[in-house]
Design a protein around this motif. Structure first.
Motif, short mmCIF file in Angstrom:
data_model
loop_
_atom_site.label_atom_id
_atom_site.label_comp_id
_atom_site.label_asym_id
_atom_site.label_seq_id
_atom_site.Cartn_x
_atom_site.Cartn_y
_atom_site.Cartn_z
N UNK A 15 -0.43 2.20 -7.35
CA UNK A 15 0.78 2.99 -7.13
C UNK A 15 1.05 4.01 -8.22
N UNK A 16 0.30 3.97 -9.29
CA UNK A 16 0.50 4.96 -10.34
C UNK A 16 0.15 6.34 -9.80
N UNK A 17 1.13 7.24 -9.80
CA UNK A 17 0.90 8.59 -9.30
C UNK A 17 1.20 8.78 -7.83
N UNK A 18 1.54 7.71 -7.12
CA UNK A 18 1.89 7.82 -5.71
C UNK A 18 3.32 8.34 -5.58
N UNK A 19 3.54 9.27 -4.70
CA UNK A 19 4.85 9.93 -4.59
C UNK A 19 5.89 9.03 -3.95
N UNK A 20 7.15 9.34 -4.23
CA UNK A 20 8.25 8.58 -3.64
C UNK A 20 8.25 8.71 -2.12
N UNK A 21 7.85 9.88 -1.60
CA UNK A 21 7.84 10.07 -0.15
C UNK A 21 6.80 9.18 0.51
N UNK A 22 5.65 9.01 -0.13
CA UNK A 22 4.63 8.13 0.43
C UNK A 22 5.06 6.67 0.37
N UNK A 23 5.67 6.29 -0.75
CA UNK A 23 6.18 4.92 -0.86
C UNK A 23 7.22 4.67 0.22
N UNK A 24 8.13 5.62 0.40
CA UNK A 24 9.18 5.48 1.42
C UNK A 24 8.57 5.35 2.81
N UNK A 25 7.54 6.14 3.09
CA UNK A 25 6.89 6.06 4.40
C UNK A 25 6.34 4.66 4.66
N UNK A 26 5.74 4.06 3.63
CA UNK A 26 5.19 2.71 3.78
C UNK A 26 6.30 1.70 4.00
N UNK A 27 7.39 1.82 3.23
CA UNK A 27 8.52 0.90 3.39
C UNK A 27 9.13 1.05 4.79
N UNK A 28 9.24 2.27 5.27
CA UNK A 28 9.80 2.51 6.60
C UNK A 28 8.90 1.93 7.68
N UNK A 29 7.60 2.09 7.51
CA UNK A 29 6.67 1.54 8.51
C UNK A 29 6.69 0.01 8.48
N UNK A 30 6.84 -0.56 7.30
CA UNK A 30 6.97 -2.02 7.21
C UNK A 30 8.21 -2.50 7.95
N UNK A 31 9.29 -1.75 7.86
CA UNK A 31 10.51 -2.08 8.59
C UNK A 31 10.25 -2.05 10.09
N UNK A 32 9.46 -1.08 10.53
CA UNK A 32 9.08 -1.01 11.95
C UNK A 32 8.34 -2.28 12.37
N UNK A 33 7.36 -2.69 11.56
CA UNK A 33 6.57 -3.86 11.92
C UNK A 33 7.38 -5.16 11.81
N UNK A 34 8.28 -5.23 10.86
CA UNK A 34 9.10 -6.44 10.73
C UNK A 34 9.95 -6.65 11.97
N UNK A 35 10.40 -5.55 12.56
CA UNK A 35 11.29 -5.64 13.73
C UNK A 35 10.56 -5.43 15.05
N UNK A 36 9.24 -5.40 15.01
CA UNK A 36 8.47 -5.21 16.24
C UNK A 36 8.62 -6.45 17.14
N UNK A 37 8.89 -6.24 18.43
CA UNK A 37 9.15 -7.39 19.30
C UNK A 37 7.93 -8.28 19.55
N UNK A 38 6.73 -7.73 19.40
CA UNK A 38 5.53 -8.52 19.65
C UNK A 38 4.91 -8.95 18.33
N UNK A 39 4.57 -10.23 18.24
CA UNK A 39 4.00 -10.75 17.00
C UNK A 39 2.58 -10.24 16.78
#
Length: 302
Positions: A15-39
């Motif tokens: 993560x050294x040098x990774x931008x805040x926008x890229x980190x946010x994108x990953x966190x947002x996508x994780x939120x998508x998968x956490x709430x995905x209706x299919x396991x």
């Protein structure tokens, strides 16, 4: 950038040098998968992912395997204790062999610092860092940030204290880089012989009393297997000076939370009754590791 691109693949090394926008994108996508209706989904149907663990792990390997299977990937688990590495084959030869067999990505964990970056120059399939020496553990830091964001609403403006064996901690380093990039203030707290002096330019070393004043108090595992004899006088002395005890919990702000990458040495860095305390997020962190790793694996193979 720690996400290294080549002509045919994209490695995820740190993560050294990774931008805040890229980190946010990953966190947002994780939120998508956490709430995905299919396991289980077919997002990576037909893909082969190998978990290449040249260093022992339980939680991290199972978390990655769960993430891979939820994405529909075919999983190959590799253990150095059962491999030709024990017969003298190099780590490079092992990874290169699996690449030649047709894997689409490798999740890799190893002890030697610097070796992962060298492998990334030679291996063309994507490699995802599951912990390399005392360098980085990027998915652990991402799940930590995800846990903080889920609890507080945002990361910017938080103060986070990281307490313990900073010298040997890849978790501390990845969290330091990511938290600073996302606008948090980081404090470090460690015994003198467990400090990494080069990190003081990015976060101050403070007393245990000062560390307890943060929004997040992140305790690190005392890595006894990495220490030379005599680095710690005793587990009891470490707990007395740097452990998060029930008495010290009373000094934390009412809104502050406890975090720990696990496994926990109970009654050393954290009193037993605090592990599952209502202010502890340890098992929430473990839960969050699966959607975070789903997001990282998906992003790496997209």
């Amino acid at each position: 950038m720690s996400t290294v691109k080549s002509t045919t693949s994209r490695h995820f090394l740190g993560l050294k040098g990774v931008s805040s926008s890229e980190i946010k994108d990953i966190l947002d996508r994780a939120d998508f998968w956490e709430n995905h209706p299919e396991k289980v989904t077919d997002r990576l149907k037909g893909k082969f992912v190998s978990n290449l663990f040249f260093e022992n792990s339980t939680r991290t390997r199972f978390s990655f395997e769960m993430a891979e299977k939820r994405l529909g990937a075919n999983v190959l688990n590799f253990s150095a204790a059962e491999s030709s590495v024990q017969k003298g084959e190099s780590i490079y030869d092992t990874v290169r062999t699996l690449e030649s067999m047709g894997i689409d990505a490798g999740v890799i964990r190893l002890k030697p610092v610097g070796l992962l970056a060298e492998l990334a120059e030679k291996i063309r399939v994507p490699l995802i860092n599951a912990g390399d020496g005392n360098n980085e553990h990027p998915t652990q830091a991402l799940l930590d940030l995800y846990t903080m964001r889920s609890h507080f609403g945002e990361i910017r403006g938080l103060t986070v204290s990281i307490v313990g064996d900073i010298l040997h901690s890849r978790v501390a380093r990845s969290n330091l880089w990511a938290l600073r990039e996302m606008g948090a203030t980081v404090k470090l707290c460690a015994p003198a012989n467990m400090q990494a002096p080069e990190l003081a330019a990015y976060a101050p070393y403070v007393s245990m009393q000062e560390a307890l004043k943060s929004d997040v108090v992140m305790m690190l595992r005392v890595q006894l297997e990495r220490h030379d004899k005599g680095m710690i006088a005793s587990a009891e002395e470490y707990r007395e000076q740097y452990g998060l005890t029930t008495r010290r919990l009373e000094q934390m702000a009412p809104h502050a939370i406890i975090m720990h990458p696990a496994p926990v040495n109970r009654n050393v860095e954290l009193d037993d009754e605090l592990v599952e305390h209502h202010r502890s997020k340890i098992f929430t962190q473990i839960h969050n590791g699966v959607p975070i790793r789903m997001a990282v694996i998906e992003r790496t193979l997209s």
